[in-house]
Design a protein around this motif. Structure first.
Motif, PDB file in Angstrom:
ATOM      1  N   LEU A 517       0.878  -1.153   0.000  1.00  0.00           N
ATOM      2  CA  LEU A 517       0.000   0.000   0.000  1.00  0.00           C
ATOM      3  C   LEU A 517       0.921   1.211   0.000  1.00  0.00           C
ATOM      4  O   LEU A 517       1.703   1.413   0.937  1.00  0.00           O
ATOM      5  CB  LEU A 517      -0.889   0.015   1.248  1.00  0.00           C
ATOM      6  CG  LEU A 517      -1.891  -1.130   1.390  1.00  0.00           C
ATOM      7  CD1 LEU A 517      -2.661  -1.000   2.703  1.00  0.00           C
ATOM      8  CD2 LEU A 517      -2.862  -1.168   0.208  1.00  0.00           C
ATOM      9  N   THR A 518       0.886   1.981  -1.073  1.00  0.00           N
ATOM     10  CA  THR A 518       1.750   3.155  -1.202  1.00  0.00           C
ATOM     11  C   THR A 518       0.904   4.391  -1.420  1.00  0.00           C
ATOM     12  O   THR A 518       0.090   4.447  -2.360  1.00  0.00           O
ATOM     13  CB  THR A 518       2.746   2.997  -2.368  1.00  0.00           C
ATOM     14  OG1 THR A 518       3.511   1.800  -2.171  1.00  0.00           O
ATOM     15  CG2 THR A 518       3.687   4.188  -2.441  1.00  0.00           C
ATOM     16  N   ASN A 519       1.071   5.362  -0.576  1.00  0.00           N
ATOM     17  CA  ASN A 519       0.374   6.635  -0.677  1.00  0.00           C
ATOM     18  C   ASN A 519       0.573   7.224  -2.074  1.00  0.00           C
ATOM     19  O   ASN A 519       1.714   7.432  -2.497  1.00  0.00           O
ATOM     20  CB  ASN A 519       0.947   7.573   0.396  1.00  0.00           C
ATOM     21  CG  ASN A 519       0.306   8.948   0.399  1.00  0.00           C
ATOM     22  OD1 ASN A 519      -0.559   9.257  -0.413  1.00  0.00           O
ATOM     23  ND2 ASN A 519       0.757   9.779   1.329  1.00  0.00           N
ATOM     24  N   PRO A 520      -0.494   7.509  -2.826  1.00  0.00           N
ATOM     25  CA  PRO A 520      -0.332   8.066  -4.176  1.00  0.00           C
ATOM     26  C   PRO A 520       0.311   9.449  -4.183  1.00  0.00           C
ATOM     27  O   PRO A 520       0.712   9.934  -5.245  1.00  0.00           O
ATOM     28  CB  PRO A 520      -1.764   8.113  -4.719  1.00  0.00           C
ATOM     29  CG  PRO A 520      -2.650   8.028  -3.535  1.00  0.00           C
ATOM     30  CD  PRO A 520      -1.910   7.242  -2.500  1.00  0.00           C
ATOM     31  N   GLN A 521       0.464  10.062  -3.013  1.00  0.00           N
ATOM     32  CA  GLN A 521       1.172  11.334  -2.932  1.00  0.00           C
ATOM     33  C   GLN A 521       2.687  11.144  -3.071  1.00  0.00           C
ATOM     34  O   GLN A 521       3.418  12.103  -3.320  1.00  0.00           O
ATOM     35  CB  GLN A 521       0.887  12.015  -1.589  1.00  0.00           C
ATOM     36  CG  GLN A 521      -0.565  12.424  -1.377  1.00  0.00           C
ATOM     37  CD  GLN A 521      -0.795  12.992   0.012  1.00  0.00           C
ATOM     38  OE1 GLN A 521      -0.064  12.663   0.959  1.00  0.00           O
ATOM     39  NE2 GLN A 521      -1.798  13.840   0.148  1.00  0.00           N
ATOM     40  N   VAL A 522       3.160   9.901  -2.898  1.00  0.00           N
ATOM     41  CA  VAL A 522       4.600   9.620  -2.965  1.00  0.00           C
ATOM     42  C   VAL A 522       5.044   9.623  -4.422  1.00  0.00           C
ATOM     43  O   VAL A 522       4.557   8.840  -5.243  1.00  0.00           O
ATOM     44  CB  VAL A 522       4.936   8.267  -2.308  1.00  0.00           C
ATOM     45  CG1 VAL A 522       6.425   7.951  -2.463  1.00  0.00           C
ATOM     46  CG2 VAL A 522       4.544   8.273  -0.844  1.00  0.00           C
ATOM     47  N   LYS A 523       5.972  10.494  -4.752  1.00  0.00           N
ATOM     48  CA  LYS A 523       6.491  10.613  -6.119  1.00  0.00           C
ATOM     49  C   LYS A 523       8.013  10.431  -6.111  1.00  0.00           C
ATOM     50  O   LYS A 523       8.682  10.719  -5.116  1.00  0.00           O
ATOM     51  CB  LYS A 523       6.154  11.989  -6.707  1.00  0.00           C
ATOM     52  CG  LYS A 523       4.660  12.334  -6.687  1.00  0.00           C
ATOM     53  CD  LYS A 523       3.848  11.383  -7.544  1.00  0.00           C
ATOM     54  CE  LYS A 523       2.368  11.743  -7.529  1.00  0.00           C
ATOM     55  NZ  LYS A 523       1.546  10.782  -8.291  1.00  0.00           N
ATOM     56  N   GLY A 524       8.557   9.967  -7.238  1.00  0.00           N
ATOM     57  CA  GLY A 524      10.008   9.856  -7.382  1.00  0.00           C
ATOM     58  C   GLY A 524      10.646   8.753  -6.561  1.00  0.00           C
ATOM     59  O   GLY A 524      11.847   8.805  -6.277  1.00  0.00           O
ATOM     60  N   LEU A 525       9.861   7.741  -6.184  1.00  0.00           N
ATOM     61  CA  LEU A 525      10.401   6.588  -5.447  1.00  0.00           C
ATOM     62  C   LEU A 525      10.937   5.589  -6.467  1.00  0.00           C
ATOM     63  O   LEU A 525      10.182   5.060  -7.282  1.00  0.00           O
ATOM     64  CB  LEU A 525       9.305   5.956  -4.591  1.00  0.00           C
ATOM     65  CG  LEU A 525       9.614   4.623  -3.897  1.00  0.00           C
ATOM     66  CD1 LEU A 525      10.802   4.753  -2.966  1.00  0.00           C
ATOM     67  CD2 LEU A 525       8.392   4.113  -3.141  1.00  0.00           C
TER      68      LEU A 525
END
Length: 555
Positions: A517-525
């Protein structure tokens, strides 16, 4: 199985309740999301901050964030300069490498990162007094093996700082993928002053190391949490958007999902049961990794495991499709081979693993046939073996499934289960103090050798009591005289892997997948196939995105 799952659910519910209450009462702590902070649940702790002492992927993942080598794995695993200023100068038929270092790289204490830090670190890895488990990964350096075996002085190692910002090293032969190896954790630099200051305590806590990566460790509470903060001495700090990275160590994925639901974390792995619950959630992400998980069969502890037919029977007795679909359900895939798919391509452009013929497919009939031969050769029909696994609820479920499969298919065998914390399970493998262990391996560089080499006789990652002179010779040829002959080398590697699989000192089960489950706010991972799983240098939290829908927030 149902009873076990039910017990785990109840336990998970209780743990989740405690964790949620803890999160609610910890607004300024590890679950705080003020500013740019990435909060992640991890199921295992790292083992050390000493790059010479580590072999586990959990630690290498943290090294990606707090240290930087000559080269680093970028997006899609494309290797790019780190402390190096550009491409290496390769001469002497590919055996001499000269690398220029950037002059603005610093350690977190303000010391410059120099070529001497690399020379010191590599010599320390190979110094026999260090007892580095991963020393063999450097054996292609001139005199490396002799140094590590105590046959030559460490100062004869083929690496030298020509000046503060020029490193030169000599290989025993040209290695086409060596730049990728330089991005691996064992090749990272070390600050000699700090290492000598702390001695045996170096890397055992956050204040007993210094850092030259995008982040530095602020707090490490063993088996509880790891907190990273932005490293303001990092040469490329302008590119780093996160202020903090908070890792919470939780062995129970049920609790991780509960934390995600309360918006207390941004990323967590989840169990097979939870995948169905979140199947329509924008946060659910599945990824397959080039990591093979298998049973290590220790012939040194269990005389019956010296019998090839017994090993084959065990390897063929497990229904892997049921295992990955019912027990894992996280994107994992069945494997009958040792090298993981996605590690390297063959000369024809296809995946190396597509060429391998394995006898270790799930096959009840063949398993029983091999078992009957083993019983006849061993002169007995009752066997008891202990299976070691990690001390997480999901690992217990996995072990129970394997136990049930073996005992049902091969009556007369009794499997006992022992659970250990990750570090203890690894330590028992390394000391060969186990009977059977559910273990795994991920690649360090893009070549089948990264898997096959660990099973050579006496390799510190073998730990099974197995060795085969022909296998050793095949890999010696593949890593020597055939390096410039792609077709012949490919055939030799195929022959080696098929020999290994027919001998079955290990029983491959699955290629690892993960459901997150990854927060869709997380970018550039950025995820990686080699070395540590992730790089967070370019990661940031886009708070204009709605966490529930993954779409831009409306005003």
């Amino acid at each position: 199985m149902k009873k076990v799952k039910h017990t785990v659910k109840l336990l998970g519910a209780l743990v989740s309740s405690v964790v949620i209450l803890s999160a609610c009462g910890n607004a300024e702590g590890i679950y705080d999301d003020k500013g740019q902070v990435f909060r992640k649940v991890i199921t295992q702790d790292m083992s050390s901050l000493d790059t010479a002492k580590v072999t586990d992927n959990v630690s290498f993942d943290k090294f990606n964030q707090v240290y930087e080598g000559l080269y680093t794995a970028g997006k899609s695993d494309k290797v790019e300069p780190g402390v190096a200023t550009g491409e290496p100068e390769v001469t002497n038929g590919g055996k001499t490498w000269t690398i220029h270092l950037r002059k603005n790289a610093k350690w977190s204490n303000g010391d410059p990162v120099t070529a001497h830090d690399f020379e010191f670190a590599w010599k320390r890895v190979l110094d026999p007094n260090t007892a580095a488990e991963y020393a063999y990964i450097m054996y292609d350096l001139k005199n490396a093996e002799a140094v590590n075996m105590g046959k030559k002085d460490v100062n004869t190692l083929g690496v030298k700082a020509l000046d503060d910002y020029t490193l030169r090293f000599e290989l025993t032969k040209p290695i086409p993928y060596y730049k990728e190896m330089l991005a691996f954790g064992t090749f990272l630099p070390q600050n000699e002053k700090i290492v000598k200051k702390y001695g045996e305590r170096y890397g055992t806590s956050e204040d007993k190391s210094v850092y030259n990566g995008p982040f530095k460790v602020k707090d490490w509470a063993v088996e509880d949490k790891i907190i990273l903060v932005k490293n303001n001495e990092y040469w490329d700090k302008q590119a780093v958007k996160l202020d903090k990275v908070n890792y919470k160590v939780l062995k129970d994925s049920q609790a991780g999902a509960s934390l995600y639901d309360t918006e207390s974390v941004d990323d967590t792995t989840i169990t097979s049961e939870q995948v169905e619950k979140y199947k329509d959630d924008v946060a659910l992400k599945k990824r397959i990794m080039p990591a093979t998980f298998y049973l290590k069969l220790n012939q040194g502890q269990v005389p019956e495991l010296k019998n090839q037919h017994m090993r084959l029977a065990l390897a063929q007795a497990i229904n892997k499709e049921d295992y990955v679909n019912s027990v894992l359900n996280n994107g994992s895939a069945v494997t009958d081979g040792f090298t993981a798919k996605g590690t390297a391509d063959a000369p024809n452009g296809k995946d190396f693993t597509s060429q391998i013929k394995s006898p270790l497919k799930y096959d009840v009939k063949k398993a029983k046939e091999n078992y009957e031969k083993a019983k006849k050769e061993l002169g007995k029909d009752k066997f008891t073996m202990t299976l070691n696994t990690d001390d997480t609820p999901s690992s217990k479920i996995s072990a129970e499934f394997i136990k049930s499969q073996i005992e049902t298919t091969l009556p007369g065998i009794t499997i006992k289960i022992k659970q250990f914390p990750f570090k203890q399970r690894i330590a028992r493998e390394q000391s060969e103090n186990y009977e059977i262990s559910l273990s795994g391996w991920a690649p360090d560089y893009p070549d089948p050798m990264t898997f096959l080499k660990i099973m050579t006789t006496g390799n510190t990652s073998n730990n099974t009591g197995w060795g085969n002179k022909k296998y050793d010779e095949l890999l010696k040829k593949a890593n020597g005289e055939l390096l410039q002959n792609a077709e012949a080398r490919n055939q030799t590697l195929i022959e080696a892997e098929e020999l290994l699989l027919n001998e079955a000192p290990v029983a491959p089960i699955y290629q690892k997948g993960e459901a997150h489950l990854t927060n869709p706010q997380v970018k550039g991972l950025h995820y990686h196939n080699m070395g540590g799983d992730t790089s967070l240098k370019y990661t940031y939290i886009d708070k204009s995105i709605d966490r529930k829908t993954g779409k831009k927030k409306t005003k």
